[in-house]
Design a protein around this motif. Structure first.
Motif, PDB file in Angstrom:
ATOM      1  N   LEU A 196      32.381  75.507  32.948  1.00 41.05           N
ATOM      2  CA  LEU A 196      32.497  74.595  34.095  1.00 41.05           C
ATOM      3  C   LEU A 196      33.876  74.690  34.709  1.00 41.05           C
ATOM      4  N   ASN A 197      33.974  74.391  35.980  1.00 43.82           N
ATOM      5  CA  ASN A 197      32.937  74.054  36.924  1.00 43.82           C
ATOM      6  C   ASN A 197      32.383  75.290  37.612  1.00 43.82           C
ATOM      7  N   GLY A 198      33.176  76.336  37.649  1.00 49.22           N
ATOM      8  CA  GLY A 198      32.833  77.511  38.436  1.00 49.22           C
ATOM      9  C   GLY A 198      31.536  78.194  38.069  1.00 49.22           C
ATOM     10  N   GLY A 199      31.177  78.198  36.794  1.00 51.56           N
ATOM     11  CA  GLY A 199      29.995  78.923  36.359  1.00 51.56           C
ATOM     12  C   GLY A 199      28.676  78.222  36.636  1.00 51.56           C
ATOM     13  N   LEU A 200      28.710  77.002  37.134  1.00 50.37           N
ATOM     14  CA  LEU A 200      27.504  76.194  37.285  1.00 50.37           C
ATOM     15  C   LEU A 200      26.445  76.831  38.182  1.00 50.37           C
ATOM     16  N   ILE A 201      26.809  77.263  39.356  1.00 51.48           N
ATOM     17  CA  ILE A 201      25.839  77.834  40.304  1.00 51.48           C
ATOM     18  C   ILE A 201      25.337  79.177  39.794  1.00 51.48           C
ATOM     19  N   PHE A 202      26.223  80.006  39.299  1.00 53.19           N
ATOM     20  CA  PHE A 202      25.853  81.300  38.727  1.00 53.19           C
ATOM     21  C   PHE A 202      24.915  81.116  37.543  1.00 53.19           C
ATOM     22  N   ALA A 203      25.234  80.179  36.652  1.00 52.25           N
ATOM     23  CA  ALA A 203      24.385  79.933  35.485  1.00 52.25           C
ATOM     24  C   ALA A 203      22.990  79.495  35.910  1.00 52.25           C
ATOM     25  N   SER A 204      22.907  78.652  36.907  1.00 50.70           N
ATOM     26  CA  SER A 204      21.600  78.208  37.395  1.00 50.70           C
ATOM     27  C   SER A 204      20.767  79.398  37.861  1.00 50.70           C
TER      28      SER A 204
ATOM     29  N   ILE B 184      20.854  75.445  26.079  1.00 51.55           N
ATOM     30  CA  ILE B 184      21.865  75.380  27.134  1.00 51.55           C
ATOM     31  C   ILE B 184      22.884  74.293  26.794  1.00 51.55           C
ATOM     32  N   ASP B 185      24.150  74.617  26.999  1.00 55.35           N
ATOM     33  CA  ASP B 185      25.232  73.652  26.860  1.00 55.35           C
ATOM     34  C   ASP B 185      26.336  74.095  27.806  1.00 55.35           C
ATOM     35  N   CYS B 186      27.445  73.417  27.769  1.00 52.03           N
ATOM     36  CA  CYS B 186      28.561  73.796  28.642  1.00 52.03           C
ATOM     37  C   CYS B 186      29.868  73.644  27.892  1.00 52.03           C
ATOM     38  N   ILE B 187      30.873  74.268  28.460  1.00 46.83           N
ATOM     39  CA  ILE B 187      32.237  74.178  27.949  1.00 46.83           C
ATOM     40  C   ILE B 187      33.139  74.128  29.177  1.00 46.83           C
ATOM     41  N   HIS B 188      34.185  73.357  29.100  1.00 46.98           N
ATOM     42  CA  HIS B 188      35.067  73.231  30.260  1.00 46.98           C
ATOM     43  C   HIS B 188      36.507  73.483  29.826  1.00 46.98           C
ATOM     44  N   ALA B 189      36.983  74.633  30.209  1.00 46.68           N
ATOM     45  CA  ALA B 189      38.375  75.017  30.007  1.00 46.68           C
ATOM     46  C   ALA B 189      38.806  75.683  31.305  1.00 46.68           C
ATOM     47  N   THR B 190      39.974  75.326  31.796  1.00 48.63           N
ATOM     48  CA  THR B 190      40.399  75.861  33.092  1.00 48.63           C
ATOM     49  C   THR B 190      41.892  76.165  33.110  1.00 48.63           C
ATOM     50  N   ARG B 191      42.231  77.155  33.876  1.00 49.94           N
ATOM     51  CA  ARG B 191      43.638  77.481  34.138  1.00 49.94           C
ATOM     52  C   ARG B 191      43.983  77.227  35.594  1.00 49.94           C
ATOM     53  N   TYR B 192      42.983  76.865  36.395  1.00 48.75           N
ATOM     54  CA  TYR B 192      43.192  76.779  37.831  1.00 48.75           C
ATOM     55  C   TYR B 192      43.154  75.370  38.400  1.00 48.75           C
ATOM     56  N   GLY B 193      42.234  74.525  37.944  1.00 52.00           N
ATOM     57  CA  GLY B 193      42.058  73.239  38.605  1.00 52.00           C
ATOM     58  C   GLY B 193      41.728  73.497  40.060  1.00 52.00           C
TER      59      GLY B 193
ATOM     60  N   GLY C 169      30.219  79.043  43.354  1.00 53.54           N
ATOM     61  CA  GLY C 169      30.878  78.447  42.199  1.00 53.54           C
ATOM     62  C   GLY C 169      32.390  78.490  42.265  1.00 53.54           C
ATOM     63  N   MET C 170      32.943  79.468  42.951  1.00 54.56           N
ATOM     64  CA  MET C 170      34.393  79.580  43.084  1.00 54.56           C
ATOM     65  C   MET C 170      34.838  78.673  44.225  1.00 54.56           C
ATOM     66  N   ASP C 171      35.952  77.981  44.020  1.00 49.43           N
ATOM     67  CA  ASP C 171      36.344  76.983  45.015  1.00 49.43           C
ATOM     68  C   ASP C 171      37.508  77.428  45.894  1.00 49.43           C
ATOM     69  N   TYR C 172      37.597  76.766  47.032  1.00 45.08           N
ATOM     70  CA  TYR C 172      38.731  76.877  47.947  1.00 45.08           C
ATOM     71  C   TYR C 172      39.323  75.474  48.034  1.00 45.08           C
ATOM     72  N   LYS C 173      40.464  75.262  47.371  1.00 48.82           N
ATOM     73  CA  LYS C 173      41.134  73.963  47.336  1.00 48.82           C
ATOM     74  C   LYS C 173      40.210  72.858  46.830  1.00 48.82           C
ATOM     75  N   GLY C 174      39.370  73.212  45.857  1.00 51.45           N
ATOM     76  CA  GLY C 174      38.461  72.235  45.262  1.00 51.45           C
ATOM     77  C   GLY C 174      37.126  72.108  45.975  1.00 51.45           C
ATOM     78  N   TYR C 175      36.935  72.798  47.077  1.00 54.29           N
ATOM     79  CA  TYR C 175      35.721  72.690  47.887  1.00 54.29           C
ATOM     80  C   TYR C 175      35.031  74.045  48.013  1.00 54.29           C
TER      81      TYR C 175
END
Length: 177
Positions: free
Chosen positions: A45-53, A65-74, A160-166
């Motif tokens: 999460l969060n980026g992989g959500l659409i791809f995973a679907s 199915i489960d999820c994990i949330h680790a990020t370096r970007y925010g 799934g990849m964001d531009y300034k959170g959007y």
């Protein structure tokens, strides 16, 4: 209301049809590798959500199915320190794990998540990403599967990849030129 307008200088890198074909091809490869493994599929999460679907709808074998949330970007465009936000609830011991993420950039996040899974005694960990970035990396880790490969190193958003959170919700992948 905090809203980010779609960038005027955005250029489409991968269209929806190209993305669908690439995901279908990659999921066929994954199905051969995992059809008898009873895998735990972890969405990053969060980026992989659409791809995973998109991937999960193409699998016709048993899985959890489960999820994990680790990020370096925010919401940033450059990676920083890895921040662990949530761990999977499913016990990974003795299980095959498939990590699904939006993009393979520097590889630090996926390598750390793979190490996390192995430390929880997963027997095998595969990773699959929508886009593998074309760049030199400081670590040797590589995803096992990827749908698309970027031709040049550029900032991407959509699918799934964001531009300034959007704009994670876009059905295509764009870059800001």
């Amino acid at each position: 209301m905090n809203c980010v307008e779609f960038p005027n200088s955005a250029e489409q890198v991968f269209g929806r049809e190209q993305i669908d074909e690439a995901i279908t091809r990659m999921c066929a490869e994954l199905s051969v590798a995992l059809h008898d493994q009873n895998p735990v599929v972890l969405t990053v999460l969060n980026g992989g959500l659409i791809f995973a679907s998109d991937c999960l709808k193409r699998f016709s074998f048993p899985l959890e199915i489960d999820c994990i949330h680790a990020t370096r970007y925010g919401d940033a465009t450059q990676g920083g320190e890895l921040e662990w936000k949530s761990e999977p609830l499913i016990d990974l011991e003795g299980r095959t794990v498939l990590l699904l993420d939006d993009i393979f950039d520097e590889g630090i996040t996926l390598a750390s998540i793979q190490e996390y899974c192995l430390n929880r005694k997963a027997c095998k960990v595969y990773s699959a990403v929508l886009v593998k970035k074309n760049k030199k990396r400081l670590i040797e880790y590589q995803p096992d599967f990827f749908a698309l490969k970027e031709r040049k190193d550029q900032f991407l958003f959509g699918m799934g990849m964001d531009y300034k959170g959007y704009w994670r919700n876009l059905p295509a992948v764009y870059t800001v030129t």
